[in-house]
Design a protein around this motif. Structure first.
Motif, short mmCIF file in Angstrom:
data_model
loop_
_atom_site.label_atom_id
_atom_site.label_comp_id
_atom_site.label_asym_id
_atom_site.label_seq_id
_atom_site.Cartn_x
_atom_site.Cartn_y
_atom_site.Cartn_z
N ALA A 179 0.84 -1.24 0.00
CA ALA A 179 0.05 -0.07 0.03
C ALA A 179 0.81 1.25 0.06
CB ALA A 179 -0.77 0.01 1.17
N GLU A 180 2.17 1.14 0.24
CA GLU A 180 3.12 2.36 0.46
C GLU A 180 3.07 2.74 -1.29
OE1 GLU A 180 7.71 3.35 1.63
OE2 GLU A 180 6.80 1.22 1.44
N ASN A 181 2.64 2.15 -2.09
CA ASN A 181 2.72 2.65 -3.54
C ASN A 181 1.56 3.04 -4.09
OD1 ASN A 181 5.65 2.18 -3.92
ND2 ASN A 181 5.20 0.12 -4.16
N PHE A 182 0.55 2.88 -3.38
CA PHE A 182 -1.10 3.53 -3.66
C PHE A 182 -0.92 4.96 -3.73
CE2 PHE A 182 -3.18 -0.20 -1.38
CZ PHE A 182 -2.61 -1.28 -2.15
N THR A 183 -1.92 5.43 -4.70
CA THR A 183 -1.85 6.96 -4.97
C THR A 183 -3.03 7.52 -4.25
OG1 THR A 183 -2.51 6.56 -7.19
CG2 THR A 183 -0.13 6.96 -6.69
N ILE A 184 -3.10 8.91 -3.98
CA ILE A 184 -4.14 9.60 -3.61
C ILE A 184 -4.41 10.73 -4.60
CG2 ILE A 184 -5.54 10.68 -1.68
CD1 ILE A 184 -3.61 9.24 0.21
N TYR A 185 -5.64 10.84 -5.06
CA TYR A 185 -5.88 12.07 -5.91
C TYR A 185 -6.83 12.92 -4.89
CZ TYR A 185 -8.44 14.85 -9.42
OH TYR A 185 -9.15 15.79 -10.39
N ILE A 186 -6.21 14.03 -4.68
CA ILE A 186 -6.94 14.87 -3.68
C ILE A 186 -7.25 16.40 -4.53
CG2 ILE A 186 -6.83 16.56 -1.69
CD1 ILE A 186 -4.85 14.44 -0.55
N LYS A 187 -8.44 16.41 -4.67
CA LYS A 187 -8.96 17.61 -5.49
C LYS A 187 -9.80 18.50 -4.62
CE LYS A 187 -12.28 16.98 -8.79
NZ LYS A 187 -12.69 16.54 -9.91
N ASN A 188 -9.19 19.95 -4.45
CA ASN A 188 -10.04 20.76 -3.47
C ASN A 188 -10.27 22.20 -4.41
OD1 ASN A 188 -8.30 23.06 -1.27
ND2 ASN A 188 -10.43 22.21 -1.16
#
Length: 463
Positions: A179-188
């Motif tokens: 899971a260290e290589n998972f990515t998060i897309y944060i749109k603000n």
């Protein structure tokens, strides 16, 4: 009526102050230093650092959308091979401002309703006889309801519960280490309603592949909102693999500090990351976990379930911000505050000059003029003659000599003629006296003796 008319006409008069200039170097230097300090505070701190000339708004309106991507494979003795997608390890899966990512778990499969022994790790479930297991009583911090039977084989009460009870042996290594290589897309999205200003942390581009190949970089790619999980934990000063075992809580703070007097390109998001749960000497307060279940039915229609105790990282996204724009009202308030501070300095210097120095009595005598309405209006309180009386008093012998001179020269003025302008000015050897309009200067050094009074010559008409 004349009195009231004079009062109303006096309201149209302009009054100004009379200043006394004290030639005292110490007080003068102190006052100038204070003025410089106040000017430095107003210009440097109020206007430059705090932008006191701007109208501020801190009521930011914001919206956050999150999306995670990544796939990993686990192989445990309880469940065997299992592929974890974002739908499995993200809770809740709908992309909110607060979300949880599973990094480790304990699985208790195939639980069915029935009778079984309570866990020995639960203190309230231990027993030595049936009397210790009151029927119908729930086990405190346990898993079920006591049946009134003490099981000697386990030393615990028999309970009615989902059996078998939960396994309680946490793996020493995270099962979802990838899971260290998972990515998060944060749109603000943010908006300042007072100034009608809106902006987003995503680059405004028509390239559909931009978000697929970019990764957040503070220096080179500030407007790419794709973050790697391992980087987020590393920026908090922690190691991802260590946090993944017991879980934890990470705060993501996005700050928008916008100066709307400049171009909108200068209004940029500022990211900061911190660990919110305590991680001191393996304290019991560190870590993050909870339980959830998945229910099934067998071929006979009997319900059973799988219990998961999951450990992971909780992410809290917090948005703060403020915007400022020039406005004349706060500018005037800031300048007025500065002028008030300057006035306070003048008041303090006056107090020192008039009450805290060896020559204070001399300065008080020159600064304050006491006028009494009783007795002779041309005399002051201490009995000395007033300035007007000293200047208007003429010796009688001088008046007689002046009259004799006018008769001898045959320049007798006509009876009842008005006096000329020259006869109104008091004269001395230096010419007419001219009032000074630049203030009076007083020094703390007193003269040793007063100058002799000068004689004045006055021209008057013959009686």
């Amino acid at each position: 009526m004349a009195g009231w008319g004079g009062f109303f006409f006096s309201l149209l008069n302009y009054k100004t102050e009379k200043y006394v200039i004290a030639e005292n170097r110490k007080i003068g230097i102190l006052f100038r230093l204070y003025q410089l300090a106040v000017l430095g505070y107003i210009i440097g701190w109020v206007f430059v650092a705090k932008k006191g000339y701007q109208e501020r708004e801190e009521a930011i309106q914001t919206s956050v959308i999150t999306k995670l991507k990544g796939v990993t494979l686990t192989n445990s003795s309880e469940s065997g091979l299992h592929i974890w997608n974002a739908e499995d390890y993200v809770i809740p899966p709908n992309g909110e401002q607060v979300f949880f990512i599973v990094t480790n778990y304990i699985e208790t499969p195939n639980q069915r309703l029935g009778l079984c022994a309570e866990s020995f790790k639960v203190p309230n479930g231990r027993c030595q006889s049936d009397d210790d297991c009151v029927e119908g009583e729930s086990v405190i911090a346990g898993h079920g309801i006591k049946t009134g039977v003490c099981l000697n084989s386990t030393g615990t009460c028999e309970i009615h519960a989902w059996c078998p009870v939960e396994y309680n042996q946490r793996p020493t290594e995270p099962l979802l280490s990838e899971a260290e290589n998972f990515t998060i897309y944060i749109k603000n999205f943010i908006r300042f309603p007072k100034f009608e200003f809106s902006k987003s942390n995503v680059l405004d581009t028509s390239d559909d592949n931009y978000l697929k190949r970019c990764s957040y970089d503070k220096e080179n790619d500030l407007y790419c909102p794709i973050f790697r999980l391992g980087d987020l934990v590393r920026w908090t000063g922690n190691d991802f693999q260590e946090m993944a075992v017991k879980g934890g809580s990470v705060g993501i703070l996005i700050e928008w500090n916008c100066n709307l007097d400049q171009d909108s390109s200068h209004c940029n998001p500022d990211y900061s990351f911190t660990r919110l749960d305590m991680n001191l000497n393996n304290s019991i307060t560190s870590g993050y976990n909870f339980r959830y279940t998945r229910y099934y039915k067998d071929q006979n229609g009997v319900k059973f379930r799988t219990l998961y105790k999951v450990y992971g990282i909780r992410f809290d996204i917090m948005i703060n911000g403020q915007a400022g724009k020039f406005n004349i009202v706060p500018t005037i308030i800031a300048i007025g505050s500065g002028l008030a501070l300057l006035g306070a300095g003048a008041f303090a210097c006056d107090m020192i000059l008039l009450y805290m120095m060896n020559t204070s009595s001399f300065y008080r005598e020159k600064k304050f003029e006491i006028i009494s309405s009783k007795g002779d209006p041309n005399k002051v309180k201490d009995g000395k003659q007033g300035h007007r009386e000293r200047r208007s008093r003429k010796p009688a012998t001088e008046k007689e000599a002046a009259n004799s001179s006018m008769k001898a020269e045959g320049t007798e003025p006509m009876m009842g003629s008005p006096p000329t302008a020259d006869s109104q000015l008091p004269m001395d050897s230096r010419g007419p006296t001219i009032p000074r309009n630049t203030g009076q200067r007083y020094s703390s050094i007193l003269p040793s003796h007063r100058a002799e009074p000068r004689n004045h010559i006055t021209f008057s008409s013959q009686n």
